[in-house]
Design a protein around this motif. Structure first.
Motif, PDB file in Angstrom:
ATOM      1  N   MET A   1       0.859  -1.177   0.000  1.00 12.66           N
ATOM      2  CA  MET A   1       0.000   0.000   0.000  1.00 12.66           C
ATOM      3  C   MET A   1       0.911   1.248   0.000  1.00 12.66           C
ATOM      4  O   MET A   1       1.809   1.362   0.816  1.00 12.66           O
ATOM      5  N   ASP A   2       0.644   2.171  -0.912  1.00 14.35           N
ATOM      6  CA  ASP A   2       1.472   3.383  -0.943  1.00 14.35           C
ATOM      7  C   ASP A   2       1.008   4.362   0.134  1.00 14.35           C
ATOM      8  O   ASP A   2      -0.005   4.157   0.797  1.00 14.35           O
ATOM      9  N   HIS A   3       1.768   5.459   0.315  1.00 14.36           N
ATOM     10  CA  HIS A   3       1.460   6.436   1.370  1.00 14.36           C
ATOM     11  C   HIS A   3       0.067   7.044   1.200  1.00 14.36           C
ATOM     12  O   HIS A   3      -0.655   7.232   2.178  1.00 14.36           O
ATOM     13  N   TYR A   4      -0.293   7.367  -0.028  1.00 13.30           N
ATOM     14  CA  TYR A   4      -1.613   7.962  -0.294  1.00 13.30           C
ATOM     15  C   TYR A   4      -2.720   7.033   0.210  1.00 13.30           C
ATOM     16  O   TYR A   4      -3.608   7.457   0.952  1.00 13.30           O
ATOM     17  N   GLN A   5      -2.661   5.770  -0.201  1.00 14.78           N
ATOM     18  CA  GLN A   5      -3.689   4.809   0.195  1.00 14.78           C
ATOM     19  C   GLN A   5      -3.691   4.581   1.705  1.00 14.78           C
ATOM     20  O   GLN A   5      -4.740   4.463   2.323  1.00 14.78           O
ATOM     21  N   GLU A   6      -2.504   4.528   2.277  1.00 16.60           N
ATOM     22  CA  GLU A   6      -2.403   4.292   3.715  1.00 16.60           C
ATOM     23  C   GLU A   6      -2.979   5.461   4.516  1.00 16.60           C
ATOM     24  O   GLU A   6      -3.747   5.262   5.462  1.00 16.60           O
ATOM     25  N   VAL A   7      -2.653   6.693   4.129  1.00 18.98           N
ATOM     26  CA  VAL A   7      -3.187   7.872   4.819  1.00 18.98           C
ATOM     27  C   VAL A   7      -4.700   7.924   4.651  1.00 18.98           C
ATOM     28  O   VAL A   7      -5.436   8.184   5.611  1.00 18.98           O
ATOM     29  N   ASN A   8      -5.178   7.684   3.445  1.00 17.64           N
ATOM     30  CA  ASN A   8      -6.626   7.671   3.203  1.00 17.64           C
ATOM     31  C   ASN A   8      -7.304   6.631   4.089  1.00 17.64           C
ATOM     32  O   ASN A   8      -8.324   6.921   4.733  1.00 17.64           O
ATOM     33  N   HIS A   9      -6.750   5.454   4.139  1.00 21.66           N
ATOM     34  CA  HIS A   9      -7.319   4.366   4.949  1.00 21.66           C
ATOM     35  C   HIS A   9      -7.339   4.753   6.437  1.00 21.66           C
ATOM     36  O   HIS A   9      -8.351   4.561   7.128  1.00 21.66           O
ATOM     37  N   ILE A  10      -6.252   5.312   6.922  1.00 18.69           N
ATOM     38  CA  ILE A  10      -6.173   5.724   8.326  1.00 18.69           C
ATOM     39  C   ILE A  10      -7.207   6.804   8.631  1.00 18.69           C
ATOM     40  O   ILE A  10      -7.921   6.735   9.637  1.00 18.69           O
ATOM     41  N   LEU A  11      -7.298   7.828   7.776  1.00 14.17           N
ATOM     42  CA  LEU A  11      -8.253   8.921   8.013  1.00 14.17           C
ATOM     43  C   LEU A  11      -9.693   8.429   8.038  1.00 14.17           C
ATOM     44  O   LEU A  11     -10.463   8.773   8.934  1.00 14.17           O
ATOM     45  N   VAL A  12     -10.061   7.630   7.056  1.00 12.68           N
ATOM     46  CA  VAL A  12     -11.438   7.122   6.986  1.00 12.68           C
ATOM     47  C   VAL A  12     -11.760   6.316   8.236  1.00 12.68           C
ATOM     48  O   VAL A  12     -12.805   6.523   8.878  1.00 12.68           O
ATOM     49  N   ASN A  13     -10.867   5.420   8.612  1.00 11.82           N
ATOM     50  CA  ASN A  13     -11.116   4.589   9.792  1.00 11.82           C
ATOM     51  C   ASN A  13     -11.065   5.397  11.078  1.00 11.82           C
ATOM     52  O   ASN A  13     -11.851   5.158  12.005  1.00 11.82           O
ATOM     53  N   LEU A  14     -10.167   6.366  11.161  1.00 12.06           N
ATOM     54  CA  LEU A  14     -10.055   7.199  12.350  1.00 12.06           C
ATOM     55  C   LEU A  14     -11.344   7.982  12.591  1.00 12.06           C
ATOM     56  O   LEU A  14     -11.865   8.002  13.706  1.00 12.06           O
ATOM     57  N   PHE A  15     -11.857   8.646  11.549  1.00 12.75           N
ATOM     58  CA  PHE A  15     -13.098   9.414  11.705  1.00 12.75           C
ATOM     59  C   PHE A  15     -14.242   8.510  12.135  1.00 12.75           C
ATOM     60  O   PHE A  15     -15.022   8.851  13.029  1.00 12.75           O
ATOM     61  N   HIS A  16     -14.340   7.354  11.525  1.00 15.86           N
ATOM     62  CA  HIS A  16     -15.399   6.402  11.889  1.00 15.86           C
ATOM     63  C   HIS A  16     -15.236   5.948  13.341  1.00 15.86           C
ATOM     64  O   HIS A  16     -16.204   5.936  14.118  1.00 15.86           O
ATOM     65  N   ASP A  17     -14.024   5.573  13.705  1.00 15.92           N
ATOM     66  CA  ASP A  17     -13.769   5.071  15.059  1.00 15.92           C
ATOM     67  C   ASP A  17     -14.016   6.133  16.130  1.00 15.92           C
ATOM     68  O   ASP A  17     -14.566   5.837  17.187  1.00 15.92           O
ATOM     69  N   ILE A  18     -13.612   7.368  15.859  1.00 19.91           N
ATOM     70  CA  ILE A  18     -13.830   8.441  16.833  1.00 19.91           C
ATOM     71  C   ILE A  18     -15.321   8.626  17.088  1.00 19.91           C
ATOM     72  O   ILE A  18     -15.753   8.713  18.241  1.00 19.91           O
ATOM     73  N   ILE A  19     -16.105   8.659  16.030  1.00 22.57           N
ATOM     74  CA  ILE A  19     -17.552   8.836  16.184  1.00 22.57           C
ATOM     75  C   ILE A  19     -18.148   7.673  16.977  1.00 22.57           C
ATOM     76  O   ILE A  19     -18.939   7.875  17.898  1.00 22.57           O
ATOM     77  N   GLU A  20     -17.732   6.469  16.656  1.00 23.48           N
ATOM     78  CA  GLU A  20     -18.266   5.287  17.334  1.00 23.48           C
ATOM     79  C   GLU A  20     -17.869   5.252  18.820  1.00 23.48           C
ATOM     80  O   GLU A  20     -18.710   5.022  19.697  1.00 23.48           O
ATOM     81  N   VAL A  21     -16.601   5.506  19.096  1.00 23.62           N
ATOM     82  CA  VAL A  21     -16.120   5.469  20.483  1.00 23.62           C
ATOM     83  C   VAL A  21     -16.750   6.600  21.295  1.00 23.62           C
ATOM     84  O   VAL A  21     -17.183   6.395  22.433  1.00 23.62           O
ATOM     85  N   GLU A  22     -16.817   7.784  20.712  1.00 23.55           N
ATOM     86  CA  GLU A  22     -17.408   8.916  21.419  1.00 23.55           C
ATOM     87  C   GLU A  22     -18.879   8.640  21.723  1.00 23.55           C
ATOM     88  O   GLU A  22     -19.349   8.896  22.824  1.00 23.55           O
ATOM     89  N   ASP A  23     -19.580   8.083  20.766  1.00 27.07           N
ATOM     90  CA  ASP A  23     -20.993   7.764  20.962  1.00 27.07           C
ATOM     91  C   ASP A  23     -21.174   6.772  22.110  1.00 27.07           C
ATOM     92  O   ASP A  23     -22.000   6.979  22.999  1.00 27.07           O
ATOM     93  N   LYS A  24     -20.378   5.723  22.131  1.00 28.22           N
ATOM     94  CA  LYS A  24     -20.471   4.711  23.193  1.00 28.22           C
ATOM     95  C   LYS A  24     -20.084   5.284  24.554  1.00 28.22           C
ATOM     96  O   LYS A  24     -20.683   4.952  25.568  1.00 28.22           O
ATOM     97  N   ALA A  25     -19.054   6.123  24.574  1.00 28.54           N
ATOM     98  CA  ALA A  25     -18.549   6.659  25.842  1.00 28.54           C
ATOM     99  C   ALA A  25     -19.463   7.729  26.420  1.00 28.54           C
ATOM    100  O   ALA A  25     -19.591   7.850  27.635  1.00 28.54           O
ATOM    101  N   LEU A  26     -20.095   8.510  25.566  1.00 27.72           N
ATOM    102  CA  LEU A  26     -20.846   9.664  26.057  1.00 27.72           C
ATOM    103  C   LEU A  26     -22.318   9.398  26.299  1.00 27.72           C
ATOM    104  O   LEU A  26     -22.907   9.957  27.212  1.00 27.72           O
ATOM    105  N   ILE A  27     -22.898   8.570  25.476  1.00 29.68           N
ATOM    106  CA  ILE A  27     -24.333   8.339  25.627  1.00 29.68           C
ATOM    107  C   ILE A  27     -24.512   7.112  26.530  1.00 29.68           C
ATOM    108  O   ILE A  27     -24.776   6.011  26.084  1.00 29.68           O
ATOM    109  N   THR A  28     -24.351   7.355  27.818  1.00 32.93           N
ATOM    110  CA  THR A  28     -24.459   6.312  28.831  1.00 32.93           C
ATOM    111  C   THR A  28     -25.905   6.211  29.305  1.00 32.93           C
ATOM    112  O   THR A  28     -26.783   6.939  28.844  1.00 32.93           O
ATOM    113  N   GLU A  29     -26.141   5.350  30.249  1.00 29.98           N
ATOM    114  CA  GLU A  29     -27.487   5.182  30.803  1.00 29.98           C
ATOM    115  C   GLU A  29     -28.033   6.514  31.317  1.00 29.98           C
ATOM    116  O   GLU A  29     -29.189   6.842  31.116  1.00 29.98           O
ATOM    117  N   GLU A  30     -27.167   7.294  31.956  1.00 29.94           N
ATOM    118  CA  GLU A  30     -27.586   8.577  32.508  1.00 29.94           C
ATOM    119  C   GLU A  30     -28.003   9.575  31.426  1.00 29.94           C
ATOM    120  O   GLU A  30     -28.892  10.392  31.625  1.00 29.94           O
TER     121      GLU A  30
END
Length: 144
Positions: A1-30
């Motif tokens: 995988m070249d740098h372009y593809q690797e950076v693109n892959h990291i960014l796409v997954n990072l944005f997705h993961d941040i949204i998912e983790v933040e959603d799970k961490a913040l929207i608790t029972e309370e």
């Protein structure tokens, strides 16, 4: 995988993961009765002095009309207090109720823990490089 593809892959997954983790961490029972968008509105209102609708709408990046709908729901749920201006009754100021302040602190704690977890793994030079890269990403999205 070249740098372009690797950076693109990291960014796409990072944005997705941040949204998912933040959603799970913040929207608790309370705080299960609000969304991530609601939490970001609560963050924009903040703990300082009451703010008017236009200031919050600008901070969140929505129209005052769109914000009004969200604020109506947050007021009904007990997170936000709406007050009319004393000098100009047409102006509406928003502040957080005790429940809203608890949500704000919960959100703030998540961001603190996330930032600490990232910074503890880096030396000073790496932190400076990371900040430069993140600023470049932010600048890119600001012009889009």
């Amino acid at each position: 995988m070249d740098h372009y593809q690797e950076v693109n892959h990291i960014l796409v997954n990072l944005f997705h993961d941040i949204i998912e983790v933040e959603d799970k961490a913040l929207i608790t029972e309370e705080f299960k009765d609000i969304s991530m968008n609601d939490m970001h509105i609560i963050e924009a209102i903040g703990m300082d002095v009451p703010k008017n609708m236009s200031t919050i709408a600008k901070d969140v990046g929505v129209t005052v009309g769109t914000l009004t709908i969200a604020i109506n729901n947050l007021v009904k749920k007990g997170y936000v207090v709406r007050q009319r201006g004393e000098q100009d009754r047409r102006v509406v100021f928003l502040s957080l109720s005790e429940k809203g302040k608890a949500a704000y602190e919960h959100h703030k704690q998540f961001h603190h823990e996330m930032t600490e977890a990232i910074l503890k793994c880096l030396n000073e030079e790496e932190i400076i490089t990371l900040m430069k890269a993140l600023n470049n990403i932010r600048d890119y999205f600001k012009i889009k």
